[in-house]
Scaffold this motif. Structure first.
Motif, short mmCIF file in Angstrom:
data_model
loop_
_atom_site.label_atom_id
_atom_site.label_comp_id
_atom_site.label_asym_id
_atom_site.label_seq_id
_atom_site.Cartn_x
_atom_site.Cartn_y
_atom_site.Cartn_z
N ALA A 25 20.72 -2.00 4.43
CA ALA A 25 20.99 -2.11 6.32
C ALA A 25 20.08 -2.45 6.32
O ALA A 25 19.97 -3.13 7.85
CB ALA A 25 21.57 -1.30 6.39
N ALA A 26 19.18 -1.64 6.69
CA ALA A 26 17.15 -1.95 7.50
C ALA A 26 16.86 -3.80 7.34
O ALA A 26 16.85 -4.02 8.79
CB ALA A 26 16.27 -1.22 6.99
N PHE A 27 16.68 -4.48 5.55
CA PHE A 27 16.25 -4.99 5.63
C PHE A 27 17.43 -6.10 6.49
O PHE A 27 16.78 -7.30 6.94
CB PHE A 27 15.80 -5.87 4.01
CG PHE A 27 14.20 -5.05 4.06
CD1 PHE A 27 13.35 -6.21 3.85
CD2 PHE A 27 14.23 -3.26 3.60
CE1 PHE A 27 12.21 -6.30 3.81
CE2 PHE A 27 13.00 -3.45 3.05
CZ PHE A 27 12.12 -4.43 3.37
N GLY A 28 18.76 -6.17 6.08
CA GLY A 28 20.03 -6.90 6.26
C GLY A 28 19.90 -7.53 8.32
O GLY A 28 20.06 -8.32 8.94
N ALA A 29 19.90 -5.99 8.63
CA ALA A 29 19.70 -5.99 10.14
C ALA A 29 18.35 -6.90 10.69
O ALA A 29 18.42 -7.38 11.73
CB ALA A 29 19.27 -4.38 10.74
N MET A 52 7.05 0.43 3.36
CA MET A 52 7.66 -0.51 4.44
C MET A 52 6.35 -1.70 4.18
O MET A 52 6.72 -3.08 3.55
CB MET A 52 7.45 -1.04 5.56
CG MET A 52 8.94 -0.25 6.16
SD MET A 52 10.60 -0.21 4.92
CE MET A 52 11.91 0.97 5.56
N PRO A 53 5.23 -1.37 4.25
CA PRO A 53 4.20 -2.88 4.02
C PRO A 53 4.12 -3.31 2.85
O PRO A 53 4.06 -3.75 2.45
CB PRO A 53 2.98 -2.26 4.21
CG PRO A 53 3.51 -0.99 5.81
CD PRO A 53 4.16 -0.31 4.81
N ARG A 54 4.56 -2.09 1.65
CA ARG A 54 4.38 -2.36 0.67
C ARG A 54 5.42 -3.29 -0.32
O ARG A 54 5.66 -4.10 -0.98
CB ARG A 54 4.11 -0.96 -0.59
CG ARG A 54 3.19 -0.07 -0.90
CD ARG A 54 3.30 0.54 -1.72
NE ARG A 54 2.08 1.70 -1.11
CZ ARG A 54 0.89 2.06 -2.39
NH1 ARG A 54 2.58 1.77 -4.10
NH2 ARG A 54 0.12 3.37 -2.30
N LEU A 55 6.90 -2.81 0.98
CA LEU A 55 8.08 -3.45 0.28
C LEU A 55 7.64 -4.84 0.66
O LEU A 55 8.68 -6.03 0.02
CB LEU A 55 9.35 -2.67 0.49
CG LEU A 55 9.49 -1.46 0.23
CD1 LEU A 55 10.83 -0.98 0.71
CD2 LEU A 55 9.56 -2.05 -1.50
N ALA A 56 7.87 -5.34 2.17
CA ALA A 56 7.57 -6.29 2.82
C ALA A 56 5.79 -6.79 3.18
O ALA A 56 5.54 -6.40 4.24
CB ALA A 56 8.84 -6.29 4.02
N PRO A 57 4.42 -7.01 2.24
CA PRO A 57 3.70 -6.87 2.91
C PRO A 57 2.93 -8.37 3.17
O PRO A 57 1.93 -8.10 3.87
CB PRO A 57 2.74 -7.12 0.73
CG PRO A 57 3.91 -8.27 -0.14
CD PRO A 57 5.00 -6.96 0.81
N HIS A 69 12.58 1.54 12.32
CA HIS A 69 13.54 2.03 12.57
C HIS A 69 15.11 2.14 12.66
O HIS A 69 15.43 2.78 12.70
CB HIS A 69 12.83 1.93 14.37
CG HIS A 69 14.31 1.79 15.47
ND1 HIS A 69 14.38 3.23 15.90
CD2 HIS A 69 15.59 0.89 15.51
CE1 HIS A 69 15.24 3.08 16.55
NE2 HIS A 69 15.84 1.49 16.58
N ARG A 70 14.93 0.87 11.34
CA ARG A 70 16.64 0.28 11.47
C ARG A 70 16.47 1.13 9.79
O ARG A 70 17.96 1.63 9.68
CB ARG A 70 15.59 -1.20 10.81
CG ARG A 70 16.32 -1.66 12.36
CD ARG A 70 17.15 -2.66 12.56
NE ARG A 70 16.77 -3.71 13.75
CZ ARG A 70 18.04 -3.54 14.61
NH1 ARG A 70 18.76 -3.63 14.82
NH2 ARG A 70 16.98 -4.71 15.80
N TYR A 71 15.70 1.67 9.27
CA TYR A 71 16.48 2.56 8.25
C TYR A 71 16.35 3.90 8.63
O TYR A 71 17.22 4.14 8.07
CB TYR A 71 14.65 2.23 7.42
CG TYR A 71 14.82 3.40 6.30
CD1 TYR A 71 15.40 2.61 4.44
CD2 TYR A 71 14.82 4.95 6.18
CE1 TYR A 71 15.74 4.05 3.39
CE2 TYR A 71 15.20 5.71 4.54
CZ TYR A 71 15.52 5.25 3.57
OH TYR A 71 15.71 6.16 2.90
#
Length: 222
Positions: A25-29, A52-57, A69-71
């Protein structure tokens, strides 16, 4: 007195359905592709501002903050709509072991988790486990794992010596923080990190029924 400090996600409860749902949901938003499942499970235990920096560096700091925030927003929504005891169930045998250990006169139980205070409170209330743990350390007040701050605070609150304390967890972060705090570590094989990540554990177990014997073994070699 002895102290056992448990991790939560991947150790006591299988919360991956809620974690993956909130992450999607967080990434989709934000119009971003959802990271692979294995990548998400590998960061479970870290504080969100580290995860989050590891998932989206490749994203900037502001985008990481927005993902956090979205998560949180999505996770709270999932909790409000569902039954957390069903979407984040206890692993088989966990309740029985906690009930058994809580009756030991010389043993204290604690938690050190990457969850927020609010998230942990909701989970413990849903499963009726709040009274089991005399010390509860959460991400709101500490650096992210594997920093030993949470374990050091648990020791300070209970007055237990590191030599008499054990960390139980399913990730390399749990093993590393135990070493940094001077605790011995029990790794559980059913969690979110593969067994090689648990190489620093003093003992590995395959099911909760094995834990009392593992604890005895650690005491025997103390």
């Amino acid at each position: 007195m002895r102290l056992v400090v448990f991790d939560v996600d991947g150790t006591l409860v299988d919360s991956q359905a809620d974690i993956l749902g909130a992450m999607a949901a967080a990434f989709g938003a934000m119009g971003l592709a959802m990271p692979e499942k294995r990548a998400v499970l590998n960061i479970v235990g870290l504080s969100l501002d580290h995860a989050m920096p590891r998932l989206a560096p490749d994203l900037p700091f502001d985008a990481h903050a927005e993902l956090v925030h979205r998560y949180k927003e999505a996770y709270a929504g999932l909790r409000a709509r569902g039954r957390i005891e069903e979407t984040s169930p206890l692993y088989p045998g966990a309740r029985e072991i906690l009930d058994l250990l809580s009756r030991e006169d010389d043993l204290l139980l604690g938690i050190a988790t990457g969850k927020s205070r609010r998230g942990l409170d909701v989970l413990l209330q849903a499963h009726g486990l709040g009274l089991h743990f005399v010390t509860q350390q959460v991400a709101d007040h500490h650096p992210s794992k594997p920093h030993p701050s949470m374990l050091l605070s648990a020791l300070a609150e209970t007055g237990v010596d590191p030599h008499d304390a054990v960390r139980v967890g399913d990730t390399s972060y749990d093993m590393e923080m135990a070493r940094a705090a001077g605790l011995r570590a029990v790794g559980v094989r059913w969690g979110y990190h593969a067994e090689p990540a648990l190489a620093a554990a003093d003992v590995l177990i395959d099911r909760w029924a094995d834990f009392p014997r593992a604890l005895d073994r650690l005491q025997e070699v103390a």
